[in-house]
Design a protein around this motif. Structure first.
Motif, PDB file in Angstrom:
ATOM      1  N   VAL A  82      35.798  30.986  41.736  1.00 56.72           N
ATOM      2  CA  VAL A  82      37.012  31.782  42.070  1.00 56.72           C
ATOM      3  C   VAL A  82      38.000  31.288  42.570  1.00 56.72           C
ATOM      4  CG1 VAL A  82      35.345  33.704  42.859  1.00 56.72           C
ATOM      5  CG2 VAL A  82      35.939  31.758  44.523  1.00 56.72           C
ATOM      6  N   GLY A  83      39.146  31.905  42.648  1.00 54.97           N
ATOM      7  CA  GLY A  83      40.510  31.160  43.429  1.00 54.97           C
ATOM      8  C   GLY A  83      40.608  31.442  44.695  1.00 54.97           C
ATOM      9  N   SER A  84      41.115  32.590  44.909  1.00 53.35           N
ATOM     10  CA  SER A  84      41.799  33.059  46.083  1.00 53.35           C
ATOM     11  C   SER A  84      40.894  33.541  47.204  1.00 53.35           C
ATOM     12  CB  SER A  84      42.936  34.227  46.126  1.00 53.35           C
ATOM     13  OG  SER A  84      42.264  35.487  45.421  1.00 53.35           O
ATOM     14  N   ALA A  85      41.191  33.803  48.316  1.00 49.33           N
ATOM     15  CA  ALA A  85      40.119  34.410  49.401  1.00 49.33           C
ATOM     16  C   ALA A  85      39.822  35.958  49.074  1.00 49.33           C
ATOM     17  CB  ALA A  85      40.837  34.491  50.685  1.00 49.33           C
ATOM     18  N   ALA A  86      40.775  36.633  48.393  1.00 47.69           N
ATOM     19  CA  ALA A  86      40.607  37.899  48.010  1.00 47.69           C
ATOM     20  C   ALA A  86      39.365  37.920  46.742  1.00 47.69           C
ATOM     21  CB  ALA A  86      41.797  38.585  47.530  1.00 47.69           C
ATOM     22  N   GLU A  87      39.741  36.926  45.747  1.00 52.48           N
ATOM     23  CA  GLU A  87      38.687  36.946  44.735  1.00 52.48           C
ATOM     24  C   GLU A  87      37.206  36.468  45.158  1.00 52.48           C
ATOM     25  OE1 GLU A  87      41.879  35.455  41.853  1.00 52.48           O
ATOM     26  OE2 GLU A  87      40.100  34.208  41.574  1.00 52.48           O
ATOM     27  N   MET A  88      37.167  35.639  46.384  1.00 54.26           N
ATOM     28  CA  MET A  88      35.966  35.128  46.865  1.00 54.26           C
ATOM     29  C   MET A  88      35.181  36.295  47.618  1.00 54.26           C
ATOM     30  SD  MET A  88      34.944  32.143  49.501  1.00 54.26           S
ATOM     31  CE  MET A  88      35.041  30.473  48.187  1.00 54.26           C
ATOM     32  N   GLY A  89      35.936  37.200  48.273  1.00 49.24           N
ATOM     33  CA  GLY A  89      35.558  38.390  48.908  1.00 49.24           C
ATOM     34  C   GLY A  89      34.693  39.343  47.865  1.00 49.24           C
ATOM     35  N   GLU A  90      35.514  39.413  46.675  1.00 49.94           N
ATOM     36  CA  GLU A  90      35.131  40.464  45.564  1.00 49.94           C
ATOM     37  C   GLU A  90      33.577  39.963  45.109  1.00 49.94           C
ATOM     38  OE1 GLU A  90      38.160  40.892  42.760  1.00 49.94           O
ATOM     39  OE2 GLU A  90      39.340  41.708  44.552  1.00 49.94           O
ATOM     40  N   ALA A  91      33.787  38.393  44.834  1.00 49.48           N
ATOM     41  CA  ALA A  91      32.557  37.833  44.046  1.00 49.48           C
ATOM     42  C   ALA A  91      31.476  37.899  44.939  1.00 49.48           C
ATOM     43  CB  ALA A  91      32.797  36.389  43.711  1.00 49.48           C
ATOM     44  N   LEU A  92      31.631  37.667  46.216  1.00 48.05           N
ATOM     45  CA  LEU A  92      30.479  37.725  47.325  1.00 48.05           C
ATOM     46  C   LEU A  92      29.823  39.147  47.314  1.00 48.05           C
ATOM     47  CD1 LEU A  92      31.678  35.424  50.164  1.00 48.05           C
ATOM     48  CD2 LEU A  92      29.843  34.959  48.688  1.00 48.05           C
ATOM     49  N   SER A  93      30.844  40.177  47.444  1.00 49.24           N
ATOM     50  CA  SER A  93      30.540  41.590  47.321  1.00 49.24           C
ATOM     51  C   SER A  93      29.449  41.802  46.171  1.00 49.24           C
ATOM     52  CB  SER A  93      31.551  42.142  47.558  1.00 49.24           C
ATOM     53  OG  SER A  93      31.306  43.317  47.282  1.00 49.24           O
TER      54      SER A  93
END
Ligand code: ADP
Ligand code: 5GP
Length: 425
Positions: free
Chosen positions: A278-289
């Motif tokens: 992932v790249g950004s914090a928002a993408e990390m949140g989505e990927a974790l979810s």
């Protein structure tokens, strides 16, 4: 303890000797299989569906692309070829090694999806040898042979992305080379977990690892990147080594591991680990979810940026004479948006006297069940260092566990083992 299988990719121009060497490896090493590709090409001669290739029509191949069936796929000499991703991952997860004989574009795709894959480029020492082999082996016209030689020039241009090169003239020497590479890769620390003889030196430290057998663990790792424009970004200092080491530790303990990693220098977990980049914090949140369903543990080792530019500019902001001011706004709190149903371990990098109470406050604020406190102000610890040490603090009444200094891999095994001891009561 689990040892990871090796994913070896043999590539090079048509006629270089890939198939010969791939089949040699499969016959020379136990628990090693050849991946059978899917192709739209028609069967040739005595080729058998299911053992040489899975022969499918164009529409079926396209459907498989849409269903994310392939670890990689490419168009080669006018036909489509692809590797079954689930089959490869299941072999690696079972501790078996896999050999792929695929084209250069495919090899580069495999390295992206599975960074621990070993890429071997095969080429005869002289260009004329390749020409002779192509003319000698095939019933192809001279025009086709020339087309393959042109393709060879393009493939050779990509060989800088490979890990090893074997000049294939003397076949016995080439077999010896590929066996040597295979053996060395099998001894890599990355693939051997924490070796049994080494555990003998810290027996109590490793107690509790077996708790993780069959469990599902999700680890976040590395920094995040918050883009200013398409070129510059705001980020944190983080190599990703702690997260990768945790993934190795839980994998070696028998867990199924997903690593959600930001753009880190070290993002090469063993093959059986599912890597989500992932790249950004928002993408990390989505990927974790989307990867948390059914998880037994979430370890938040990523150094997520707390701020991001209020606005990202497209392209590249050109350099001017005037100062440029940047408005930073807070990134979303990933944990707050996740509401995980499993225990959560946070990481806290703290400075100064109040480090321990700051780490506790972070754990409570985030609703985590435990926090690993490592210090930013002790040389040889924490971010961008190969080593670490710290204290695992629990929200309930469990006593804190001190993890002594060592390589991040040692510390990661210590954290996994201590969590196993506490969670198993
Ligand atoms: P690729 O899979 O790269 O197209 P192959 O393994 O099918 O290549 O080899 C092409 C041809 O060259 C085969 O006939 C094979 O037996 C022969 N060959 C492979 N390696 C050597 C070598 N070192 N010396 C001589 N012939 C070789
Ligand atoms: P052939 O049709 O002669 O068997 O293979 C042609 C080329 O396709 C070879 O270079 C071979 O390595 C490549 N190839 C075979 N299977 C795959 C695959 O699954 N993926 C990719 N990318 N290339 C493949």
């Amino acid at each position: 303890m689990f040892n990871s299988g090796i994913l070896m990719v043999i590539a090079g121009p048509s006629g270089a000797g890939k198939t010969t060497l791939a089949h040699h490896l499969v016959s020379a090493f136990p628990n090693t299989s050849f991946s059978v590709s899917t192709t739209t090409r028609a069967p040739r001669g005595a080729e058998v569906h299911g053992s040489d290739y899975f022969f499918v029509d164009h529409n079926t191949f396209m459907e498989k692309i849409r269903n994310s069936f392939f670890l990689e796929w490419a168009e080669v000499h006018g036909n489509h070829y692809g590797t079954d991703g689930e089959w490869v991952r299941s072999q690696l997860a079972g501790g078996n090694s896999v050999v792929l004989d695929i084209d250069v574009q495919g090899a580069v795709q495999v390295k992206k999806a599975v960074p621990s894959a070993v890429l071997v480029f095969v080429l005869p020492a002289r260009r004329d040898t390749l020409l002779q082999r192509l003319r000698g082996r095939s019933t192809d016209s001279e025009k086709t042979v020339m087309k393959r030689m042109d393709a060879a020039s393009m493939e050779v241009a990509s060989m800088g992305s490979f890990d090893y090169f074997i000049p294939n003239d003397d076949l016995a020497a080439s077999r010896d080379s590929i066996e040597t590479i295979f053996r060395a890769e099998g001894l890599r620390m990355k693939n051997t977990g924490w070796p049994q003889p080494a555990m003998e030196y810290h027996r109590d430290f490793f107690q509790g690892l077996s708790y993780w057998r069959g469990k599902r663990v999700v680890v976040s790792s590395g920094p995040t990147r918050e883009m200013i424009d398409d070129v510059r970004f705001v980020s944190n200092r983080s190599s990703g080594l702690m997260g990768v080491s945790l993934a190795e530790a839980f994998l070696a303990a028998g867990a199924m591991v997903t690593l959600v990693s930001g753009p880190a220098g070290v993002a090469d977990p063993p093959g059986p680990v599912k890597l989500v980049s992932v790249g950004s914090a928002a993408e990390m949140g989505e990927a974790l979810s989307s990867n948390l369903k059914g998880a037994d543990l979430l370890v938040m080792a990523a150094a997520v940026s707390d701020f991001r530019p209020a606005e990202a500019f497209p392209g590249k902001i050109s350099r001017g004479r005037d100062p440029l001011s940047l408005e930073l706004i807070p990134t979303p709190d990933i944990l707050a948006s996740l509401t995980p149903e499993c225990p959560v371990v946070a990481f806290a990098l703290e400075y100064g006297n109040g480090a321990s109470s700051s780490a506790r406050m972070k754990m409570n604020r985030k609703g985590a069940d435990a926090v690993f406190l490592n210090r930013g102000d002790v040389p040889g610890r924490g971010m961008e260092s190969p080593d670490n040490a710290g204290e695992l603090i629990f929200r309930d009444s469990s006593a804190p566990v001190s993890i002594p200094p060592g390589s991040k891999k040692f510390v990661a095994f210590g954290i996994a083992a201590a969590l196993g001891r506490v969670f198993s009561g």
